[in-house]
Design a protein around this motif. Structure first.
Motif, PDB file in Angstrom:
ATOM      1  N   THR A 114       0.815  -1.228   0.000  1.00 40.94           N
ATOM      2  CA  THR A 114       0.000   0.000   0.000  1.00 40.94           C
ATOM      3  C   THR A 114       0.844   1.271   0.000  1.00 40.94           C
ATOM      4  O   THR A 114       0.297   2.368   0.063  1.00 40.94           O
ATOM      5  CB  THR A 114      -0.911   0.050   1.243  1.00 40.94           C
ATOM      6  N   ASN A 115       2.179   1.109  -0.002  1.00 41.74           N
ATOM      7  CA  ASN A 115       3.088   2.257   0.110  1.00 41.74           C
ATOM      8  C   ASN A 115       2.752   3.100   1.333  1.00 41.74           C
ATOM      9  O   ASN A 115       2.769   4.322   1.305  1.00 41.74           O
ATOM     10  CB  ASN A 115       3.039   3.147  -1.143  1.00 41.74           C
ATOM     11  N   ALA A 116       2.407   2.400   2.432  1.00 44.48           N
ATOM     12  CA  ALA A 116       2.065   3.100   3.677  1.00 44.48           C
ATOM     13  C   ALA A 116       3.308   3.152   4.563  1.00 44.48           C
ATOM     14  O   ALA A 116       4.392   2.752   4.166  1.00 44.48           O
ATOM     15  CB  ALA A 116       0.940   2.358   4.376  1.00 44.48           C
ATOM     16  N   ASP A 117       3.130   3.625   5.776  1.00 42.31           N
ATOM     17  CA  ASP A 117       4.293   3.684   6.672  1.00 42.31           C
ATOM     18  C   ASP A 117       3.923   3.158   8.056  1.00 42.31           C
ATOM     19  O   ASP A 117       4.221   3.762   9.069  1.00 42.31           O
ATOM     20  CB  ASP A 117       4.848   5.113   6.765  1.00 42.31           C
ATOM     21  N   ALA A 118       3.247   2.003   8.079  1.00 44.61           N
ATOM     22  CA  ALA A 118       2.927   1.375   9.369  1.00 44.61           C
ATOM     23  C   ALA A 118       4.236   0.983  10.043  1.00 44.61           C
ATOM     24  O   ALA A 118       5.243   0.759   9.383  1.00 44.61           O
ATOM     25  CB  ALA A 118       2.055   0.143   9.151  1.00 44.61           C
ATOM     26  N   LEU A 119       4.191   0.890  11.375  1.00 46.33           N
ATOM     27  CA  LEU A 119       5.398   0.574  12.135  1.00 46.33           C
ATOM     28  C   LEU A 119       5.925  -0.816  11.776  1.00 46.33           C
ATOM     29  O   LEU A 119       5.201  -1.789  11.811  1.00 46.33           O
ATOM     30  CB  LEU A 119       5.066   0.624  13.629  1.00 46.33           C
TER      31      LEU A 119
END
Length: 415
Positions: free
Chosen positions: A216-221
Motif C-alpha cells: 500500500t506504500n504506507a508507513d505502518a510501524l
C-alpha cells in the motif's frame, strides 16, 4: 534506556513435548526483549502438575533464590499465568518483583497502544487481570509505575478499592461500545459502497506490517519485535488491473494469548470478520511455523471467521528453513517482502483470489454511457475492453462483487 535484568522460569508438563516447550521459552525471551529487558538466565523444571502454591517445586524455588542472589535481576517472569496466591507466595520468598507471561504481554500492549481505542482495550484487560489479584497486593501496587509489568493503569494507584476498578471497567466498556458502534457504521458504509476488503492476519512478527507497507506504500510501524502493530490500519491497495481494494493490517496472534486479551481485542479483530478475503501471513523462517499456523486457525475459529476465503502468504522466502514444507490446507505463495518482484507477484496472486470471490460479467455498453464505463474501470476488475466500431458499443468483460449496486445495471447490457 537501560534494559532490565530478567530471569525467566518455565515448567514443562507431560503433555508438552520438548520442542514445543523450548519454543515457548524462546518466545518468552523475545517478549522480554520487546519489553526492553534482557534475559540473564532461564530456569526450567519438568513436573507432572504445576505446584499449587509456588508453580515450581520447593527445590527449584531454593535454586531460584540462589540465582537471584547471584544475578540480582530486576524481575522474575514465569512462562504461565500465575494464580494470585502463587504470585503472593513467590514474591514473599524471592523478595523481587514477580510477574507472569500474561502481565508481560499486557505490559507490551500498554507501551505499544497508540490509538484511544487501543489504550482503552489494554487498560480494560489490565484491570480485569488485576481485579481478582487485589487482596494482599497493596504494597506492590502502591509502588507501581516503573519497569516491566508495571506500565499502564498501575500508576493511578489501583489499590484504592475494588469498587473503583469495577466502576472504571464499566466506563471503559461503555466507551469501547461507542467505538465499536462507530467502526460498525464505518464498515457498513464501506460494505454499501461495495469495496473489496482484505484482512492480513498472522502470528506476531510474521511480517504483516512490512507486507502491508509494500503493498500500500504506507508507513505502518515495522520492527523486528513482537506486537509491533496493535491498532488496525486500513489502506487502499491498487491491483495490477487498476482496481482498488481495501487492505487491513491487524494485531499479531500469539499462542496462549491471555483470555482477558482475547476478549479485549475481539473488537480490534472484528475487521477480520468483515473481510471478503483473509491473507494469512506466515514466517517461513521460524522453526515453529506449523504451531503458529495452528494458533492462527484456532483464533479464527474463535472469531467465527472460518467461512471467509483464506490464502496463505509464506514470507521471508530468502531465509526459509531447509525443513520448510507449505501446508496443503490452502492455496499459497512464497515471497520475500523486500523483493519488488515478489510484491508484484503477490499483487497478482491477491487479484486471482479476488476474482474467485466475484461474479463474472460480459457486457456491451453504448458509447454514450461514459459514466458507467468509468465506474466499471474504477469499481470492478476489467479484464478486456474493446470498442466495436460497427455496433458503436464497448464490449467489456471482467469481475464484480456480487452485492455491488452496479450489477443490476450491467444485467441490462448483458451480451
Amino acid at each position: 534506556m537501560q534494559k532490565e535484568r530478567v530471569i525467566i522460569v518455565g515448567c514443562q508438563l507431560p503433555h508438552v513435548d520438548d520442542e514445543r516447550f523450548s519454543y515457548s521459552m524462546e518466545e518468552l525471551s523475545s517478549l522480554v526483549h520487546t519489553a526492553n529487558g534482557e534475559v540473564v538466565i532461564s530456569l526450567t523444571q519438568r513436573r507432572d502438575t504445576i505446584h499449587p502454591a509456588t508453580y515450581i517445586g520447593k527445590g527449584k524455588v531454593e535454586e531460584l533464590v540462589r540465582l537471584i542472589e547471584q544475578f540480582e535481576p530486576d524481575v522474575v517472569i514465569f512462562n504461565d499465568e500465575l494464580s494470585p496466591s502463587q504470585n503472593r507466595n513467590l514474591t514473599k520468598v524471592l523478595n523481587v518483583r514477580v510477574i507472569d507471561r500474561t502481565q508481560l504481554i499486557l505490559d507490551i500492549f500498554a507501551s505499544r497502544a497508540r490509538s484511544k481505542e487501543g489504550k482503552l482495550q489494554v487498560e480494560l484487560a489490565q484491570l480485569q487481570y488485576i481485579l481478582p489479584r487485589l487482596s494482599g497486593q497493596g504494597v506492590e501496587l502502591s509502588r507501581l509505575g516503573g519497569g516491566i509489568g508495571t506500565r499502564g493503569p498501575g500508576e493511578t494507584k489501583l489499590e484504592t478499592d475494588r469498587r473503583h476498578i469495577r466502576r472504571r471497567i464499566d466506563e471503559i466498556k461503555a466507551q469501547l461500545k461507542a467505538v465499536v458502534e462507530h467502526r460498525g457504521r464505518y464498515r457498513e458504509r464501506r460494505k454499501k459502497n461495495a469495496v473489496f476488503q482484505i484482512a492480513l492476519v498472522g502470528y506476531t512478527n510474521a511480517g504483516k506490517s512490512t507486507i502491508f507497507n509494500r503493498l500500500t506504500n504506507a508507513d505502518a510501524l515495522e520492527e523486528n519485535l513482537l506486537f509491533a502493530t496493535l491498532d488496525p490500519l486500513t489502506r487502499k491497495l491498487v491491483l495490477p488491473s487498476g482496481y482498488t481494494a481495501l487492505l487491513t493490517d491487524t494485531v499479531g496472534f500469539i499462542q496462549d494469548l491471555p483470555t482477558t486479551l482475547v476478549a479485549a481485542f475481539r473488537s480490534t479483530l472484528e475487521e477480520v470478520k468483515e473481510a471478503d478475503l483473509i491473507l494469512h501471513i506466515v514466517d517461513s523462517s521460524n522453526p515453529d511455523y506449523i504451531q503458529h499456523e495452528q494458533t492462527v486457525y484456532r483464533l479464527l475459529e474463535e472469531l467465527e471467521a472460518t467461512t471467509i476465503p483464506i490464502a496463505t502468504v509464506y514470507n521471508k522466502r530468502d531465509i526459509t528453513l531447509p525443513s520448510f514444507v507449505p501446508s496443503p490446507k490452502t492455496d499459497y505463495i512464497l515471497v520475500s517482502a523486500f523483493s519488488e518482484q515478489d510484491v508484484q507477484k503477490l499483487r497478482r496472486f491477491i487479484e486471482s483470489h479476488m476474482i474467485e470471490a466475484m461474479e463474472r460479467y460480459d457486457v456491451a455498453i453504448p458509447a454514450f454511457e461514459g459514466k458507467l464505463l468509468a465506474q466499471l474501470k474504477a469499481e470492478t476488475i476489467v479484464q478486456h475492453i474493446y470498442y466495436n466500431e460497427q455496433s458503436g458499443m464497448y464490449e467489456c468483460s471482467g469481475y464484480i462483487l456480487s452485492e455491488h449496486p452496479l450489477l443490476a445495471q450491467l444485467k441490462t447490457y448483458q451480451k
